[in-house]
Scaffold this motif. Structure first.
Motif, mmCIF file in Angstrom:
data_model
loop_
_atom_site.group_PDB
_atom_site.id
_atom_site.type_symbol
_atom_site.label_atom_id
_atom_site.label_comp_id
_atom_site.label_asym_id
_atom_site.label_seq_id
_atom_site.Cartn_x
_atom_site.Cartn_y
_atom_site.Cartn_z
ATOM 1 N N LEU A 195 1.396 -4.399 0.885
ATOM 2 C CA LEU A 195 0.441 -5.179 0.080
ATOM 3 C C LEU A 195 -0.015 -6.435 0.823
ATOM 4 C CD1 LEU A 195 2.117 -4.773 -3.411
ATOM 5 C CD2 LEU A 195 0.024 -3.665 -2.578
ATOM 6 N N GLN B 299 -3.846 -7.198 1.979
ATOM 7 C CA GLN B 299 -4.436 -8.479 1.595
ATOM 8 C C GLN B 299 -4.910 -9.240 2.826
ATOM 9 O OE1 GLN B 299 -1.892 -10.947 -0.798
ATOM 10 N NE2 GLN B 299 -3.394 -12.568 -0.940
ATOM 11 N N ARG C 166 6.053 -4.457 -0.424
ATOM 12 C CA ARG C 166 5.504 -5.821 -0.352
ATOM 13 C C ARG C 166 4.804 -6.059 0.989
ATOM 14 N NH1 ARG C 166 9.775 -6.864 -3.759
ATOM 15 N NH2 ARG C 166 11.337 -7.240 -2.178
#
Length: 102
Positions: free
Chosen positions: A92, A96, A89
């Motif tokens: 990611l 992003q 996570r």
């Protein structure tokens, strides 16, 4: 987190497939009775499913571990791997943030 190292680890379809397989323990044969209470999957099961040599799988798992995508635990002569969901996570979110930041 080193984004370059993480992205390099994902730049291989088999390594991505291994991460996908590790999402669900039922993608592999049942654990041996003496390993039933352990988290993760034995590297031998990963090797068998990937149909690659032991040295290739060891290299792949080492890259995934260095990138923070998996955690390895030794139990006797066996190494068990599981996904590191928190680091996945974080990766990611970092991608992003880097690609979408103003």
């Amino acid at each position: 987190m080193n984004l370059e190292k993480s992205i390099a680890a994902l730049n291989n379809p088999v390594r991505r497939r291994i991460l996908e397989w590790l999402k669900d323990r039922t993608n592999f044969p049942p654990a041996l009775p003496e390993h039933a209470d352990l988290d993760g999957v034995c590297v031998a099961y990963i090797q068998e499913k990937a149909k690659l040599s032991q040295s290739t799988i060891s290299n792949y798992m080492g890259l995934l571990k260095q990138a923070g995508f998996v955690v390895a635990e030794r139990h006797g002569q066996w190494t068990f791997y599981r996904r590191d969901e928190e680091n996945i996570r974080a990766f990611l979110a970092a991608v992003q943030n880097e690609l979408l930041k103003p």
